[in-house]
Scaffold this motif. Structure first.
Motif, PDB file in Angstrom:
ATOM      1  N   ASN A 120      12.840   4.053  -8.541  1.00  0.00           N
ATOM      2  CA  ASN A 120      13.833   3.753  -7.501  1.00  0.00           C
ATOM      3  C   ASN A 120      13.597   4.611  -6.266  1.00  0.00           C
ATOM      4  OD1 ASN A 120      15.118   1.871  -9.131  1.00  0.00           O
ATOM      5  ND2 ASN A 120      16.630   3.337  -9.904  1.00  0.00           N
ATOM      6  N   GLU A 121      13.233   5.868  -6.502  1.00  0.00           N
ATOM      7  CA  GLU A 121      12.954   6.781  -5.398  1.00  0.00           C
ATOM      8  C   GLU A 121      11.748   6.300  -4.589  1.00  0.00           C
ATOM      9  OE1 GLU A 121      11.588  11.438  -4.636  1.00  0.00           O
ATOM     10  OE2 GLU A 121      12.224  10.788  -6.643  1.00  0.00           O
ATOM     11  N   ALA A 122      10.699   5.853  -5.289  1.00  0.00           N
ATOM     12  CA  ALA A 122       9.509   5.335  -4.612  1.00  0.00           C
ATOM     13  C   ALA A 122       9.848   4.092  -3.791  1.00  0.00           C
ATOM     14  CB  ALA A 122       8.420   5.009  -5.625  1.00  0.00           C
ATOM     15  N   ALA A 123      10.689   3.237  -4.357  1.00  0.00           N
ATOM     16  CA  ALA A 123      11.092   2.015  -3.647  1.00  0.00           C
ATOM     17  C   ALA A 123      11.879   2.361  -2.388  1.00  0.00           C
ATOM     18  CB  ALA A 123      11.913   1.122  -4.573  1.00  0.00           C
ATOM     19  N   LYS A 124      12.775   3.332  -2.505  1.00  0.00           N
ATOM     20  CA  LYS A 124      13.585   3.739  -1.363  1.00  0.00           C
ATOM     21  C   LYS A 124      12.712   4.320  -0.248  1.00  0.00           C
ATOM     22  CE  LYS A 124      17.688   6.485  -0.225  1.00  0.00           C
ATOM     23  NZ  LYS A 124      18.743   7.395  -0.753  1.00  0.00           N
ATOM     24  N   LYS A 125      11.730   5.129  -0.625  1.00  0.00           N
ATOM     25  CA  LYS A 125      10.819   5.704   0.373  1.00  0.00           C
ATOM     26  C   LYS A 125      10.002   4.613   1.065  1.00  0.00           C
ATOM     27  CE  LYS A 125      10.180  10.345  -1.583  1.00  0.00           C
ATOM     28  NZ  LYS A 125       9.192  11.299  -2.152  1.00  0.00           N
ATOM     29  N   MET A 153       0.838  -1.200   0.000  1.00  0.00           N
ATOM     30  CA  MET A 153       0.000   0.000   0.000  1.00  0.00           C
ATOM     31  C   MET A 153       0.875   1.254   0.000  1.00  0.00           C
ATOM     32  SD  MET A 153      -2.880  -1.294   2.765  1.00  0.00           S
ATOM     33  CE  MET A 153      -3.234   0.365   3.308  1.00  0.00           C
ATOM     34  N   ARG A 154       1.920   1.228   0.812  1.00  0.00           N
ATOM     35  CA  ARG A 154       2.839   2.368   0.869  1.00  0.00           C
ATOM     36  C   ARG A 154       3.564   2.554  -0.469  1.00  0.00           C
ATOM     37  NH1 ARG A 154       5.386   0.805   6.820  1.00  0.00           N
ATOM     38  NH2 ARG A 154       3.906   1.991   8.086  1.00  0.00           N
ATOM     39  N   TYR A 155       3.995   1.462  -1.041  1.00  0.00           N
ATOM     40  CA  TYR A 155       4.715   1.495  -2.318  1.00  0.00           C
ATOM     41  C   TYR A 155       3.853   2.144  -3.397  1.00  0.00           C
ATOM     42  CZ  TYR A 155       7.797  -0.487  -6.007  1.00  0.00           C
ATOM     43  OH  TYR A 155       8.669  -0.688  -7.062  1.00  0.00           O
ATOM     44  N   LYS A 156       2.597   1.733  -3.464  1.00  0.00           N
ATOM     45  CA  LYS A 156       1.680   2.295  -4.449  1.00  0.00           C
ATOM     46  C   LYS A 156       1.509   3.793  -4.244  1.00  0.00           C
ATOM     47  CE  LYS A 156      -2.917   1.566  -6.435  1.00  0.00           C
ATOM     48  NZ  LYS A 156      -4.129   0.687  -6.444  1.00  0.00           N
ATOM     49  N   LYS A 157       1.408   4.201  -2.987  1.00  0.00           N
ATOM     50  CA  LYS A 157       1.252   5.626  -2.679  1.00  0.00           C
ATOM     51  C   LYS A 157       2.479   6.420  -3.134  1.00  0.00           C
ATOM     52  CE  LYS A 157       2.563   7.138   1.211  1.00  0.00           C
ATOM     53  NZ  LYS A 157       2.775   7.393   2.650  1.00  0.00           N
ATOM     54  N   PHE A 158       3.673   5.906  -2.840  1.00  0.00           N
ATOM     55  CA  PHE A 158       4.896   6.615  -3.202  1.00  0.00           C
ATOM     56  C   PHE A 158       5.096   6.670  -4.717  1.00  0.00           C
ATOM     57  CE2 PHE A 158       6.424   5.437   1.205  1.00  0.00           C
ATOM     58  CZ  PHE A 158       6.362   6.737   1.689  1.00  0.00           C
ATOM     59  N   PRO A 162      10.821  -4.166  -2.727  1.00  0.00           N
ATOM     60  CA  PRO A 162       9.805  -3.576  -3.616  1.00  0.00           C
ATOM     61  C   PRO A 162      10.055  -4.056  -5.049  1.00  0.00           C
ATOM     62  CG  PRO A 162      10.819  -1.902  -2.209  1.00  0.00           C
ATOM     63  CD  PRO A 162      11.668  -3.133  -2.103  1.00  0.00           C
ATOM     64  N   ILE A 163       9.069  -4.715  -5.646  1.00  0.00           N
ATOM     65  CA  ILE A 163       9.230  -5.273  -6.991  1.00  0.00           C
ATOM     66  C   ILE A 163       8.955  -4.178  -8.022  1.00  0.00           C
ATOM     67  CG2 ILE A 163       8.455  -7.050  -8.594  1.00  0.00           C
ATOM     68  CD1 ILE A 163       9.936  -8.133  -6.140  1.00  0.00           C
ATOM     69  N   LYS A 164       9.947  -3.940  -8.880  1.00  0.00           N
ATOM     70  CA  LYS A 164       9.828  -2.873  -9.878  1.00  0.00           C
ATOM     71  C   LYS A 164       9.359  -3.395 -11.231  1.00  0.00           C
ATOM     72  CE  LYS A 164      13.682  -0.650  -7.521  1.00  0.00           C
ATOM     73  NZ  LYS A 164      15.120  -0.290  -7.603  1.00  0.00           N
ATOM     74  N   SER A 165       9.672  -4.641 -11.520  1.00  0.00           N
ATOM     75  CA  SER A 165       9.389  -5.182 -12.854  1.00  0.00           C
ATOM     76  C   SER A 165       7.904  -5.371 -13.119  1.00  0.00           C
ATOM     77  CB  SER A 165      10.123  -6.504 -13.048  1.00  0.00           C
ATOM     78  OG  SER A 165       9.797  -7.419 -12.027  1.00  0.00           O
ATOM     79  N   THR A 166       7.076  -5.388 -12.069  1.00  0.00           N
ATOM     80  CA  THR A 166       5.634  -5.588 -12.257  1.00  0.00           C
ATOM     81  C   THR A 166       4.840  -4.284 -12.287  1.00  0.00           C
ATOM     82  OG1 THR A 166       5.367  -5.861  -9.865  1.00  0.00           O
ATOM     83  CG2 THR A 166       5.664  -7.870 -11.169  1.00  0.00           C
TER      84      THR A 166
END
Length: 332
Positions: free
Chosen positions: A228-233, A175-180, A207-211
């Motif tokens: 990458n920034e969203a994943a880091k956050k 949920m957080r990943y989607k928000k970022f 955090p999976i980026k390929s999907t």
């Protein structure tokens, strides 16, 4: 009657879970649920729903007041009771475990692991006594290790299926990943799909980026730095909240309610949860770790195999090795 018990309900996370579960259950009565699940008592649209808030005796009066306040907030027919006796979790359909100690000043991670493992082990033993057939959702931290403690404790006592033990972590992290992602791309949450976080709930999350897709399209090469920034956050989100002197409890409550909705309504929704890996994603050994699973009436219906990159698979395997080290520090 559909009965859900929350152990640790006197705390902020536990009470948030109760509030969100009560709202979800109340909505069920308003829906036409023709395809409801037999194991959670069919004709759910006409069923009586009950939530039992359970915690230590010192929290009993607090929970009684919370129960009244939550009933006032949700305004539906779900019944909410407070208790300081785990016997009152008897015959629950689902049990949510939020109990445990937070990491205090000067406490090492090893101490937190050991102390919470001891608490969760006793809770699992009580589940075996009073409500062995319940699906168990674990929220207590360190989450993936606590899932294993519940599983191993129940396995020694009974033949309880690992499919009925599920950890919440990845639902919250995703949920957080989607928000970022929506934030960094300055788009609507509705435009984001495929935002999923696997691995450990905490250090070692992946955090999976390929999907990830924006409006169903792959992320452009030039925009990958934003991703990458969203994943880091995402990986630092819990610490960010803690740095403000707060802790997360609203979002975990929503996450647990999503899982319960999937079980009760038998939605077959794909959610990232901590589950027994069973060799999936190249993970050897018995451990609970965040993987994409189809959730339904039986708990974990299936571990889904996503098309992810080799780098992401490697990171999940590395997270699994870290988990093994954590498990080696406790005795069950």
């Amino acid at each position: 009657m559909v009965k859900i018990s929350v152990i640790g309900a006197g705390g902020r996370v536990g009470s948030s879970c109760v509030r969100n579960i009560a709202e979800i259950l109340g909505n069920k009565r308003k829906e036409n649920t023709k395809n409801t699940i037999s194991s959670l008592r069919s004709h759910i649209s006409n069923a009586r729903f009950e939530i039992v808030m359970i915690d230590i005796p010192q929290a009993l009066n607090l929970m009684k007041g919370m129960a009244i306040d939550i009933k006032d907030a949700v305004m539906n027919d779900v019944e909410i009771f407070a208790s300081d006796n785990r016997k009152d979790a008897a015959d629950s359909d689902i049990i949510v475990i939020t109990a445990g100690k937070p990491r205090g000043p000067g406490m090492t991670r090893e101490q937190l692991l050991s102390e919470n493992a001891a608490i969760i082990k006793v809770i699992a033993e009580d589940i075996a006594k009073f409500s062995l057939d319940a699906k168990v959702i674990v929220v207590s931290n360190p989450l993936d290790v606590m899932c294993y403690v519940v599983y191993e404790t129940l396995r020694k006592i009974s033949n309880k299926s690992s499919k009925e033990i599920i950890g919440m972590g990845g639902v919250l992290d995703s949920m957080r990943y989607k928000k970022f992602i929506a934030d960094v791309f300055n788009c609507s949450l509705k435009d984001v799909s495929g935002a999923i976080v696997l691995g450990i709930h905490g250090e070692g999350m992946v955090p999976i980026k390929s999907t990830v897709r924006l409006k169903r399209l792959k992320i452009k090469e030039g925009d990958k730095e934003k991703l990458n920034e969203a994943a880091k956050k995402t990986t630092s989100a819990g610490k960010t909240i803690a740095d403000f002197g707060a802790s997360a409890y609203f979002a975990p409550g929503v996450s647990v309610a999503k899982m319960i909705n999937a079980i009760i309504k038998d939605t077959d929704e794909i959610l990232p949860c901590s589950v027994l890996s069973n060799g999936n994603y190249g993970i050897n050994g018995e451990l609970f770790i965040g993987l994409p699973v189809r959730i339904g009436k039986n708990g974990v219906e299936e571990i889904r195999k996503l098309k992810i990159s080799d780098e992401e698979r490697t990171k999940i395997k590395e997270a699994a090795e870290n988990l093994k080290n954590n498990l080696a520090q406790i005795k069950i």
